[in-house]
Each structure stands twice: as C-alpha cells, then as structure tokens.
Design a protein around this motif. Structure first.
Motif, PDB file in Angstrom:
ATOM      1  N   ALA A 118       0.840  -1.202   0.000  1.00 22.36           N
ATOM      2  CA  ALA A 118       0.000   0.000   0.000  1.00 22.36           C
ATOM      3  C   ALA A 118       0.874   1.250   0.000  1.00 22.36           C
ATOM      4  O   ALA A 118       0.587   2.220  -0.707  1.00 22.36           O
ATOM      5  N   ALA A 119       1.948   1.216   0.771  1.00 26.74           N
ATOM      6  CA  ALA A 119       2.867   2.355   0.812  1.00 26.74           C
ATOM      7  C   ALA A 119       3.503   2.578  -0.550  1.00 26.74           C
ATOM      8  O   ALA A 119       3.588   3.713  -1.030  1.00 26.74           O
TER       9      ALA A 119
ATOM     10  N   THR B 175      -8.828   2.820   6.425  1.00 22.85           N
ATOM     11  CA  THR B 175      -9.306   1.741   7.291  1.00 22.85           C
ATOM     12  C   THR B 175      -8.774   0.406   6.790  1.00 22.85           C
ATOM     13  O   THR B 175      -8.607   0.197   5.596  1.00 22.85           O
ATOM     14  N   ARG B 176      -8.543  -0.467   7.725  1.00 23.83           N
ATOM     15  CA  ARG B 176      -8.082  -1.815   7.387  1.00 23.83           C
ATOM     16  C   ARG B 176      -9.244  -2.618   6.823  1.00 23.83           C
ATOM     17  O   ARG B 176     -10.384  -2.425   7.211  1.00 23.83           O
TER      18      ARG B 176
ATOM     19  N   ASP C  94      -9.309   2.116  -1.265  1.00 23.54           N
ATOM     20  CA  ASP C  94      -9.187   2.870  -0.016  1.00 23.54           C
ATOM     21  C   ASP C  94      -7.829   3.559   0.080  1.00 23.54           C
ATOM     22  O   ASP C  94      -7.737   4.690   0.560  1.00 23.54           O
ATOM     23  N   VAL C  95      -6.784   2.886  -0.371  1.00 23.69           N
ATOM     24  CA  VAL C  95      -5.438   3.479  -0.347  1.00 23.69           C
ATOM     25  C   VAL C  95      -5.386   4.691  -1.279  1.00 23.69           C
ATOM     26  O   VAL C  95      -4.853   5.740  -0.922  1.00 23.69           O
TER      27      VAL C  95
ATOM     28  N   ALA D 226      -7.910   6.572  -2.213  1.00 19.09           N
ATOM     29  CA  ALA D 226      -8.724   7.633  -1.626  1.00 19.09           C
ATOM     30  C   ALA D 226      -7.986   8.306  -0.476  1.00 19.09           C
ATOM     31  O   ALA D 226      -8.044   9.532  -0.326  1.00 19.09           O
ATOM     32  N   ALA D 227      -7.281   7.532   0.327  1.00 21.47           N
ATOM     33  CA  ALA D 227      -6.525   8.098   1.444  1.00 21.47           C
ATOM     34  C   ALA D 227      -5.399   8.986   0.932  1.00 21.47           C
ATOM     35  O   ALA D 227      -5.129  10.045   1.495  1.00 21.47           O
ATOM     36  N   ARG D 228      -4.768   8.586  -0.152  1.00 23.25           N
ATOM     37  CA  ARG D 228      -3.682   9.401  -0.719  1.00 23.25           C
ATOM     38  C   ARG D 228      -4.218  10.754  -1.175  1.00 23.25           C
ATOM     39  O   ARG D 228      -3.594  11.780  -0.965  1.00 23.25           O
ATOM     40  N   ARG D 229      -5.399  10.748  -1.784  1.00 22.82           N
ATOM     41  CA  ARG D 229      -6.005  12.014  -2.218  1.00 22.82           C
ATOM     42  C   ARG D 229      -6.456  12.847  -1.025  1.00 22.82           C
ATOM     43  O   ARG D 229      -6.412  14.066  -1.065  1.00 22.82           O
ATOM     44  N   ALA D 230      -6.923  12.197   0.040  1.00 19.95           N
ATOM     45  CA  ALA D 230      -7.465  12.906   1.202  1.00 19.95           C
ATOM     46  C   ALA D 230      -6.379  13.453   2.119  1.00 19.95           C
ATOM     47  O   ALA D 230      -6.600  14.431   2.819  1.00 19.95           O
TER      48      ALA D 230
END
Length: 70
Positions: A16-17, A37-38, A52-53, A55-59
């Motif tokens: 993911a990283a 979230t996991r 989700d990864v 979306a988290a990067r954009r957020a």
C-alpha cells in the motif's frame, strides 16, 4: 513476513505504501488518523483495499505550514 498471496484488490502495508508513494509508517499514520481503514488481515499484518489506499492518498493533505505534500 509478507502474505504469500492476497486476493485481487488487496494490499499489505508495504505494498500500500509503494502504491501510494509514501513510507509504510505513513500508511500506519493514516490508519491512526482515520484516513484509511483496514480491510482485514491480523493486527500485526493488516491488509487494505486498493481503492481505499488511493482515496486516502487524495485525502491526506499537509496540515502544517512547511509540511511536504506527496
């Protein structure tokens, strides 16, 4: 030790990283901050959905002056 095989669309913390272009510690920080979230795994070996990864990067935005952006 990493998982030998994951279902399509799921990533380990290190994958993911790599996909988000950040360090694994950043993935763990996003989880702690509620940005990511996991989606399963174990407490020591969580897995995350690709969507989700992304979306988290954009957020995830810099929150302090001078903080680097991804």
């Amino acid at each position: 030790m990493e998982y030998l095989s994951l279902p399509p669309g799921l990533l380990t913390t290190s994958l993911a990283a790599r996909a988000a272009g950040v360090a694994p510690a950043t993935i763990r920080d996003w989880v702690r901050r509620g940005i990511l979230t996991r989606s399963g795994g174990t407490p020591k070996r969580p897995i995350y959905r690709v969507a989700d990864v992304q979306a988290a990067r954009r957020a995830a935005k810099p929150t302090r002056p001078g903080q680097r952006s991804a």
